[in-house]
Write a protein that holds these residues in place. Structure first.
Motif, PDB file in Angstrom:
ATOM      1  N   GLY A  88      -1.268  -5.012   0.550  1.00 42.20           N
ATOM      2  CA  GLY A  88      -2.404  -3.751   0.225  1.00 42.20           C
ATOM      3  C   GLY A  88      -3.017  -2.951  -0.731  1.00 42.20           C
ATOM      4  O   GLY A  88      -4.209  -2.983  -0.550  1.00 42.20           O
ATOM      5  N   THR A  89      -2.009  -3.901  -2.255  1.00 37.87           N
ATOM      6  CA  THR A  89      -2.888  -2.902  -3.347  1.00 37.87           C
ATOM      7  C   THR A  89      -2.710  -3.952  -4.384  1.00 37.87           C
ATOM      8  O   THR A  89      -2.397  -4.964  -4.617  1.00 37.87           O
ATOM      9  CB  THR A  89      -2.899  -1.814  -3.705  1.00 37.87           C
ATOM     10  N   GLU A 105       0.438  -1.037  -0.030  1.00 36.76           N
ATOM     11  CA  GLU A 105       0.086   0.201   0.021  1.00 36.76           C
ATOM     12  C   GLU A 105       0.668   1.446  -0.403  1.00 36.76           C
ATOM     13  O   GLU A 105       1.001   2.349  -0.535  1.00 36.76           O
ATOM     14  CB  GLU A 105      -1.068   0.052   1.430  1.00 36.76           C
ATOM     15  N   GLU A 106       2.430   1.049   0.768  1.00 36.58           N
ATOM     16  CA  GLU A 106       3.204   2.314   0.364  1.00 36.58           C
ATOM     17  C   GLU A 106       4.431   2.106   0.273  1.00 36.58           C
ATOM     18  O   GLU A 106       4.489   0.503   0.026  1.00 36.58           O
ATOM     19  CB  GLU A 106       2.943   2.906   1.767  1.00 36.58           C
ATOM     20  N   GLN A 152      -7.074  -0.611  -3.845  1.00 34.51           N
ATOM     21  CA  GLN A 152      -6.762  -1.267  -1.852  1.00 34.51           C
ATOM     22  C   GLN A 152      -7.530  -2.521  -1.432  1.00 34.51           C
ATOM     23  O   GLN A 152      -8.919  -2.230  -2.021  1.00 34.51           O
ATOM     24  CB  GLN A 152      -7.660   0.077  -0.570  1.00 34.51           C
ATOM     25  N   LEU A 153      -6.584  -3.304  -1.065  1.00 35.22           N
ATOM     26  CA  LEU A 153      -7.363  -4.598  -0.895  1.00 35.22           C
ATOM     27  C   LEU A 153      -7.509  -4.191   0.743  1.00 35.22           C
ATOM     28  O   LEU A 153      -7.079  -5.540   1.583  1.00 35.22           O
ATOM     29  CB  LEU A 153      -5.946  -5.910  -0.978  1.00 35.22           C
ATOM     30  N   GLY A 173     -13.077  -2.930  -8.958  1.00 31.74           N
ATOM     31  CA  GLY A 173     -12.122  -3.152  -7.996  1.00 31.74           C
ATOM     32  C   GLY A 173     -13.280  -3.722  -6.799  1.00 31.74           C
ATOM     33  O   GLY A 173     -13.635  -4.392  -6.280  1.00 31.74           O
ATOM     34  N   LYS A 174     -14.186  -4.258  -7.383  1.00 31.67           N
ATOM     35  CA  LYS A 174     -16.132  -4.382  -7.115  1.00 31.67           C
ATOM     36  C   LYS A 174     -15.752  -6.090  -7.012  1.00 31.67           C
ATOM     37  O   LYS A 174     -15.763  -6.497  -8.145  1.00 31.67           O
ATOM     38  CB  LYS A 174     -17.114  -3.769  -7.449  1.00 31.67           C
TER      39      LYS A 174
END
Length: 440
Positions: free
Chosen positions: A284-285, A275-276, A300-301, A341-342
């Protein structure tokens, strides 16, 4: 000196007192020998269809054959609890505690056993697939639970083309290795490199961009993704994408220092990342990229997506539908729309085997249609709508196949044959079994 990357299997024949004829006794002995696996395999062809069990479902899939596949001490360890199975023109190839072997897909007769390299131990992992030319990569234990002995195998003959012990300063338990028509690319311990298919000559090797870098690598048959966050290099943050096979993507995304976890798909290029920046945990992503290597979508996960397993072995991407299917939660599967992302749908106690013209081929204990029975069911699932079509019941007279999520699965769409590798519910044996589906 560039900083190293930080991290990333009785009685003789004759009439007895009962007066039983000799031919009958011999026939019984032959059946027993066949069932015990003489010659390295045992055949169950035709026997299942005559099973007198009253609970045999009408759509039971015939079991073509079964062969021993001893469980490895590494079963259940992370990604390696799901083993790859490969296909060549006639055979299915698998790895287990006794090495790497090929069985004829129709008869179950063992065709070859690959030679385990001198000094190597159990099979740790296999590439998800072999190359289109029939070359596959296997990693063995090099000692000390270090999965770093690389062996490259011709899947038609079982001949080892070459082997290398890549044991280094860091112990490896989750090796990455991919194969295409030109190179075998690996991320094993301290080695991040590509080798020629035929002789194993090194054609490229990655080094860190600076002395103070967090560098991570993801590999697929076609691409290499390198994420780096360096305090002493310009740019400080960078994602480098490179085509390993063709003159396709060769691009950098400046300012993106997220750690790379795994490349999950080549089309579209889909990568699991952190994510970062400046972290190693790349979970994270989920990001997709265009054909030109430019950023497309990032999700985003979190929320419903946080329970996606996203292991390369059980993740499939439908390029046309732009849908990703992966393991989900505790023993299920789910689908994600890569445009939005859904989460599109999720299913319990199910495992994916392949994507083909029928849709997603999966095995489930809880089908949406029909009446749930005592055995798993083979289904095809629409990747976008999640609708199921039952293809047959994976019938076992003892009802001891185990849960789908604990199976290693492979699907041969040319012959409509399902292969299951794993232990039964009673843990009395571990085997590979072939079941034939009738698809009209």
């Amino acid at each position: 000196m560039a900083a190293p990357f930080p991290g990333g299997p009785g009685q003789p024949p004759g009439p007895g007192r009962s007066g039983v004829p000799v031919p009958l006794i011999l026939a019984i002995v032959m059946v027993v020998l066949i069932g015990a696996g003489v010659g390295g395999y045992f055949l169950l062809s035709g026997d299942d269809s005559a099973d007198p069990a009253s609970d045999r479902p009408a759509n039971a899939m015939p079991r073509l054959w079964e062969a021993p596949s001893p469980a490895s001490d590494r079963e259940g360890q992370g990604e390696n609890n799901l083993r790859s199975m490969w296909f060549n023109n006639d055979d299915v190839v698998l790895g287990d505690a006794q090495g790497v072997r090929a069985y004829n897909r129709k008869t179950g007769k063992k065709q070859w056993t690959a030679k385990t390299p001198k000094g190597a131990g159990e099979v740790c992992a296999m590439s998800k697939e072999p190359s289109e030319d029939g070359v596959g990569a296997v990693v063995f234990d090099a000692g000390g639970d270090d999965c770093s002995f690389l062996s490259v195998i011709d899947t038609d003959t079982g001949r080892t083309l070459w082997s290398k012990n890549l044991k280094g300063g860091n112990t490896e338990d989750t090796p990455q290795m991919v194969v295409n028509s030109k190179v075998v690319a690996v991320a094993i311990g301290d080695t991040y490199a590509g080798f020629t298919i035929t002789g194993g000559a090194k054609v490229w090797e990655l080094t860190a961009r600076g002395h103070d870098c967090t560098t991570t690598v993801g590999l697929s048959p076609q691409y290499r993704a390198v994420g780096s966050d360096c305090s002493d290099a310009k740019p400080k943050k960078q994602l480098a994408l490179q085509d390993l096979e063709y003159s396709g993507i060769h691009s950098t995304v400046t300012g993106d220092g997220r750690a790379v976890g795994q490349i999950l798909s080549d089309r579209p290029l889909t990568i699991r990342m952190s994510e970062e920046a400046n972290v190693i945990d790349a979970e994270g992503t989920l990001s997709t990229y265009t054909e030109e290597g430019k950023p497309n979508k990032t999700f985003q996960l979190s929320g419903e997506l946080k329970d996606l397993s996203l292991k390369p072995r059980d993740t499939f991407v439908d390029e046309d539908e732009q849908v990703l299917v992966s393991g989900y939660g505790s023993g299920g599967i789910a689908a994600v729309d890569l445009k939005t992302g859904k989460l599109l749908w999720k299913k319990q106690s199910s495992a994916s085997a392949a994507l083909d013209a029928e849709g997603l081929i999966a095995v489930t204990d809880v089908p949406d249609t029909g009446t749930p029975g005592r055995d798993p069911v083979l289904v095809s699932i629409g990747v976008r709508d999640g609708k199921e079509k039952v293809l047959g019941t994976v019938y076992d007279p003892k009802h001891a196949l185990g849960s789908p999520e604990l199976m290693s699965l492979a699907w041969d769409g040319h012959t409509n044959t399902l292969f299951i590798q794993g232990e039964g519910l009673n843990h009395d044996k571990s085997s590979i079994q072939a079941f034939k589906a009738s698809i009209g």
